[in-house]
Design a protein around this motif. Structure first.
Motif, PDB file in Angstrom:
ATOM      1  N   THR A 195      -2.156   0.544   3.266  1.00 10.04           N
ATOM      2  CA  THR A 195      -2.154   1.223   1.970  1.00 10.04           C
ATOM      3  C   THR A 195      -0.724   1.475   1.502  1.00 10.04           C
ATOM      4  N   HIS A 255       0.944  -0.160  -1.805  1.00  7.71           N
ATOM      5  CA  HIS A 255       1.565   0.691  -2.816  1.00  7.71           C
ATOM      6  C   HIS A 255       3.009   0.253  -3.068  1.00  7.71           C
ATOM      7  N   LEU A 304      -5.874  -7.029  -1.367  1.00  5.98           N
ATOM      8  CA  LEU A 304      -6.816  -5.944  -1.637  1.00  5.98           C
ATOM      9  C   LEU A 304      -8.244  -6.462  -1.757  1.00  5.98           C
ATOM     10  N   TRP A 316     -10.303   3.570  -0.566  1.00  2.00           N
ATOM     11  CA  TRP A 316     -10.560   3.522  -1.991  1.00  2.00           C
ATOM     12  C   TRP A 316     -10.064   4.779  -2.709  1.00  2.00           C
ATOM     13  N   LEU A 319      -6.312   4.346  -3.083  1.00  2.00           N
ATOM     14  CA  LEU A 319      -5.892   3.318  -4.030  1.00  2.00           C
ATOM     15  C   LEU A 319      -6.246   3.689  -5.469  1.00  2.00           C
TER      16      LEU A 319
END
Length: 1127
Positions: A660, A664, A682, A706, A709
């Motif tokens: 993650t 990002h 993803l 989720w 994100l």
């Protein structure tokens, strides 16, 4: 004049020469001009010499040659000037003038031969040199008479082919071969010689190579070199090699793979014989005699500056013909950073632009440029001596032989080349064998090793179906099976490539070894081979990843790992190798012949972290402008993470939190390519999590991912003006949330996802609109959303809007989404009766949707739109109720839709439309809320279905029509057509074994018979006594009764004892596919019991008193559904 530039000097002399008349000229003046012209340096480009000035000059020289050609000094000077101006300046003369010039040279040639009694001499060499310069690249424009003189087989006419068959000097033979080679060269406009002339030249080149069994001096080398150049020109221009010629051609190439090396002393056959190919690989159609071109052209790529070659390796122009082909010395010395390494197809939609590469050749002539198509005059007798010249020629001939082999592999049918596989990659090799593998290991020239690796790659690419036959077996000395030979070849390739990469010091060769390993890993059937092969590759590649300072080598190493991780099925050995986990003893399952099997990775207990995932995340997190992590390396790392997420999710699952952070970080970069691969990563993570949503542990991980994100990176990305492809990938990514996780998300994140997709349906880019409506079609199937009437109406509005889109691909995706939308409404109406009613949608919206479906199907010609609209029409007919029947507007539209469906089922050319039409009819007949059974509603539908069952040649259409006939639950739904339906099903069952079946339909034959049986049983349960006379009159024949009993007994046995394959086979379109074997058995027994009861009732009504009644036949009919207990 001494201070003038060479171009100015040539221009002055050119003008002086043009003004000298061919007749009655001053001979000393003419000779002086010719001498001065020939003394100029033509190795440098003279701008004044263009195609037009060169052609004009040659036309003038031909006139002079006709007058003074008998004088040797003028003949030599004129021919030499033609060679200098045309050949050394690399000018292809105008095609319109080539026959005129050639006609003049022919007269001089015949005069020269006549003066010496037809015996070739030194003058012939000069004239042939001039002919070669004139005809180079113009073979397609020469008139047939002159072509016959040049290539004809009649030696008495002075043809070149006749000279080659006569005892002539090596120098003259070389010039003849160069002339033929120039004739075979494809012109700039891609015009070429006829196949017949190409065939003659091919035989001449092969015969010339066979005529030189041993090499004694440079003259022999030059003959071989000229022959190979001609062969490459033929390969470049022809569509393929005749099947009966390929054996002798490949034999020459195999011999010259080791040209000039000690291994050449080994005797090799003059013709290679192919091994018989297994029948399982034989194509349905015969292979054509001339194989089509199979290589693909790639996009144009920018050239990079090459290193300046050493003086020793600098190539001069040929003295007898120009070479428009760039020297391989320059191409192969290009910076390794320009190479485009192999990437699995699934990751090549948006490849990284890494500049030009050897694999990006636009045509075969580009391949020739890369593989040794250079001049044969690189060394003169004074430049390094004879030994240096012979060594150089030997190296170039090996390169040219491998280059020709590469073109043959690309142009020849894979099935034909498979027969010669053992000749170049032997399955039982020894150190002294002549093969591509020995070239990779032993050839001293790095360019020859690169060329050999390219051929191995070309042989491996697209060979997965062939190599799938490879099986590791215990080899017998008396017989080696084809599968064992292939397995041994694959093992040898692994061993040689791993040995080569461990000892190779050239970065260029290392890159191509990695490319070969990547192609091998993508095609090798590891589940049928000894274990340890994959771990060996991973071990060597890991060393390169950590030790190499070359960026392309590191990218190549990552691409090899991508190919390994993309291989299906996933291997336990791979998972353990990239995590440094020992394979548990209980998990190392092997067959008796040593094959390694893939173990389900979900059960793997990883005791250590993955070094590979850690390294890739480290590469992604480093800034793109640092020297340590160039952009191609970051892209390859992201591609590898994507592949791992798809195939080895159990390895990547512990890193979801760290990933993650990586995602990002990469989303914030300004590089759109990095963003693109992040969204693809993803998407794969989302799909993998979606597959495991039944596992509570995965649900919690997926929910955390989720939430992270959607609340951060995705919102930031959507607020920026990102690349349209990335916006479309965001839509695809959101479609992988899954219903379970979506329902557990906070409401604000649910609304964000819905709002984002709704907004993107109005995006200016059509790809984004397509992706957004596709994702909304997935969302509409989520239980929490399909019950939300506001969301349903919003999705309907988006579908209506995009069904009118001007872009056809958007319409196609909207049509598919339309089908999903109606599926969701059906589920709501039929399962959620308490919380959902069709009235909530509104009749106006329902009518608009129905009208769009009818209008689109009736007017749109796009296949994907039409078969999805047929699906929509069927679903709508399943939804309608009494209100819509009594509403005149709806009723009219229903009959209009019914007519379209019947017409499509009987006449449409697209099979998907026809079987969707069959399902639509089944939906209508199964809807009890419609007045099915009335003639105007039912008869034409039933007649169309019966016609389709009886006459359709497509078995999937017949299956779905049979299923549709079994949809009505009540007998009165068939109206007056019940008996005709019953007999249609019986007759189709009786004829199902007698029909001539296409091979493509044969696999559906058993499924069709099964569906016919089930529909017959369903109809049997609905039989009444009044139906018996017509049924009995149709089955009075004892053979008919026996056939029915045979089919029933066969399928009764299948239900009673289902085999493993029938358990695994999906039955998505089967009438009883949703039932268990016990339920099917009960269904079968109930139908039999009802049949006996109806028969008994029929016989007890006095029918036995009829004159035509046969009491024995009646007894047999009564037992038609009786299955012997032995079954």
């Amino acid at each position: 004049m001494d201070t003038w530039l060479p171009d100015d000097i040539f221009k002055e002399l050119y003008m002086e020469l043009i003004h000298i008349p061919p007749k009655h000229c001053d001979k000393p003046k003419l000779l002086g001009v010719l001498t001065k012209l020939n003394q100029l340096n033509y190795k440098e480009r003279l701008p004044f010499i263009t195609r037009w000035t060169c052609t004009d000059m040659l036309l003038h020289l031909i006139g002079i040659l006709k007058e003074f050609g008998q004088e040797e000094i003028f003949l030599i000077h004129l021919c030499q000037l033609i060679v200098n101006v045309a050949a050394k300046q690399k000018i292809v003369i105008c095609s319109m003038s080539v026959s005129v010039i050639l006609h003049g040279l022919r007269e001089v040639w015949l005069q020269v031969l006549a003066n010496y009694n037809g015996i070739p001499n030194d003058k012939c060499t000069h004239v042939l040199g001039a002919i070669s310069a004139v005809t180079f690249g113009n073979g397609a424009y020469i008139i047939p008479e002159l072509l016959e003189w040049l290539i004809g087989r009649d030696g008495r006419s002075g043809s070149i082919s006749g000279l080659l068959q006569a005892p002539i000097s090596l120098e003259l033979k070389k010039v003849c071969l160069q002339c033929l080679s120039g004739l075979c060269l494809t012109s700039e406009s891609r015009e070429k010689l006829t196949e017949d002339h190409m065939h003659i030249c091919l035989q001449l080149f092969i015969d010339a190579l066979h005529s030189i069994p041993s090499i004694k001096d440079v003259a022999h080398y030059r003959v071989v070199f000229a022959s190979h150049k001609g062969l490459q020109h033929i390969l470049d221009g022809s569509n393929g090699i005749h099947v009966h010629e390929i054996g002798s051609f490949l034999a020459i190439l195999k011999k010259h793979l080791v040209f000039g090396l000690p291994a050449q002393s080994k005797e090799l056959p003059s013709i290679l014989q192919p091994l018989p190919v297994p029948h399982t690989l034989q194509p349905n159609a015969k292979v054509s005699q001339v194989e089509p071109v199979s290589h693909q052209s790639s996009k144009k790529k920018k050239k990079r500056r090459t290193r300046k070659p050493n003086a020793k390796n600098r190539t001069d122009s040929d003295t007898s013909q120009p070479s428009p082909i760039k020297n391989m010395q320059d191409l192969l010395s290009e910076n390794v950073k320009s190479l485009n390494l192999l990437t699995p197809k699934s990751l090549q939609k948006f490849p990284v632009n890494r500049g030009p590469s050897f694999d990006g050749a636009k045509s075969d002539s580009d391949v020739l440029k890369m593989l040794g198509a250079s001049s044969e005059s690189d060394y003169s007798d004074t430049e390094g001596g004879q030994l240096s010249a012979m060594t150089s020629f030997a190296h170039k001939i090996r390169q040219m032989a491998i280059g020709s082999l590469l073109l043959i592999v690309r142009k020849t049918n894979k099935l034909i080349m498979l027969g010669y596989w053992n000749s170049f990659i032997p399955g039982t090799s020894s150190p002294n064998d002549v093969s591509l593998l020995s070239c990779i290991i032993h050839d001293p020239g790095p360019k020859a090793r690169v060329a050999a690796l390219m051929v191995v790659c070309a042989m491996l690419e697209g060979s997965r179906s062939f190599l799938g036959l490879a099986t590791q077996e215990t080899v017998s000395t008396s017989f080696i099976s084809f599968s064992a030979m292939l397995a041994s070849s694959v093992h040898d390739i692994h061993d040689v490539l791993l040995k080569a990469i461990s000892r190779e010091r050239s970065a260029l060769v290392q890159v191509h070894i990695l490319k070969a390993l990547s192609s091998l890993a993508a095609n090798a059937p590891y589940t049928k081979l000894n274990k340890g092969l994959v771990s060996g590759i991973i071990s060597e590649v890991r060393k390169i990843m950590f030790s190499s300072h070359d960026v392309d080598c590191r990218v190549g190493a990552l691409n090899v790992l991508i190919s390994i991780l993309s291989s299906d099925p996933a291997l336990l050995e791979v998972a353990c190798s990239i995590t440094e986990t020992e394979i548990p003893a209980s998990s190392s399952t092997e067959h008796h012949n040593g094959k390694c099997l893939a173990k389900p990775l979900s059960a793997l207990n990883l005791k250590s972290q993955s070094w590979l995932i850690t390294d890739c995340m480290g590469l992604c997190l480093q800034a793109s402008d640092t020297a340590d992590t160039p952009l191609p390396l970051r892209i390859a790392a992201l591609q590898l993470l994507t592949t791992t997420s798809r195939q080895y999710f159990v390895v990547i699952k512990p890193y979801l939190k760290e990933l993650t952070t990586v995602i990002h970080y990469c989303m914030t970069t300004d590089n759109t390519t990095v963003q693109l691969h992040v969204f693809k990563l993803l998407e794969e993570i989302g799909r993998s999590l979606l597959k495991h949503q039944q596992n509570e542990e995965f649900v919690s991980d997926s929910l955390a991912l989720w939430e992270e994100l959607l609340s951060g990176p995705i919102q930031v990305a959507t607020q920026e003006d990102i690349y349209f492809v990335n916006r479309s990938h965001i839509c695809d990514f959101l479609s992988t949330i899954g219903p379970i996780v979506f329902e557990k998300l906070p409401q604000k994140l649910q609304l964000f996802a819905q709002t984002l997709l709704m907004g993107l349906t109005s995006d200016e880019n059509y790809l984004v609109r397509s992706a957004s409506i596709r994702s909304l079609a997935v969302f509409i199937m989520f239980p929490v959303l399909r019950r939300d009437i506001c969301f349903v109406e919003d999705v309907a509005g988006c579908i209506i809007k995009l069904m009118k889109d001007s872009v056809k691909s958007v319409q196609s995706n909207a049509a598919w989404s339309f089908g999903n939308f109606t599926d969701a409404i059906i589920i709501n109406v039929e399962t959620d009766t308490d919380s959902f009613s069709l009235k909530e949608i509104g009749n106006s919206l329902l009518m608009e949707l129905f009208d769009i479906a009818i209008h689109t199907f009736d007017t749109d010609s796009k296949d994907k739109v039409r078969f999805n609209m047929m699906r929509v029409l069927g679903n709508m007919l399943r939804l309608f109720n009494e209100y819509h029947v009594h509403n005149e507007r709806f009723c009219t539209k229903i009959f209009q839709a019914k007519s379209l469906i019947i017409k499509a089922m009987l006449k449409d050319s697209l099979m998907k439309v026809r079987w969707n039409a069959c399902l639509a009819c089944g939906n209508m007949l199964g809807n009890r809320k419609l007045p099915v059974g009335k003639p105007e509603w039912t008869d034409d539908v039933v007649d169309a279905l019966c016609s389709t069952v009886a006459s359709s040649k497509n078995y999937k259409v017949k299956i779905k029509a049979t299923v549709a006939l079994g949809c009505p639950e009540k007998r009165d739904s068939y109206g007056k057509k019940f008996s005709s339906v019953y007999m249609c099903i019986v007759n189709t069952l009786l004829s199902s074994d007698d029909e001539a079946v296409d091979f493509g339909e044969y696999k559906f034959k058993d499924k069709l018979q099964e569906e016919i049986i089930y529909t017959l049983l369903h109809l049997t349960k609905l039989i009444v006594v009044d139906d018996m006379p017509s049924i009995i009159s149709s089955v009075q024949d004892k053979v008919t009764i026996n056939l029915i009993q045979f089919q029933l007994a066969k399928w009764y046995k299948t239900i009673k004892k289902p085999n493993e394959e029938s358990r695994k086979e999906p039955e998505s379109y089967a009438a009883l596919g949703q039932y268990t074997s016990d339920q099917k058995l009960e269904f079968f027994n109930n139908a039999c019991s009802h049949w006996k009861q109806v028969i008994r009732t029929y016989f007890n009504t006095g029918n036995e008193k009829e004159p035509s009644f046969d009491i024995h036949l009646a007894s047999v009919i009564s037992e038609i559904f009786l299955i012997p207990s032995s079954e």
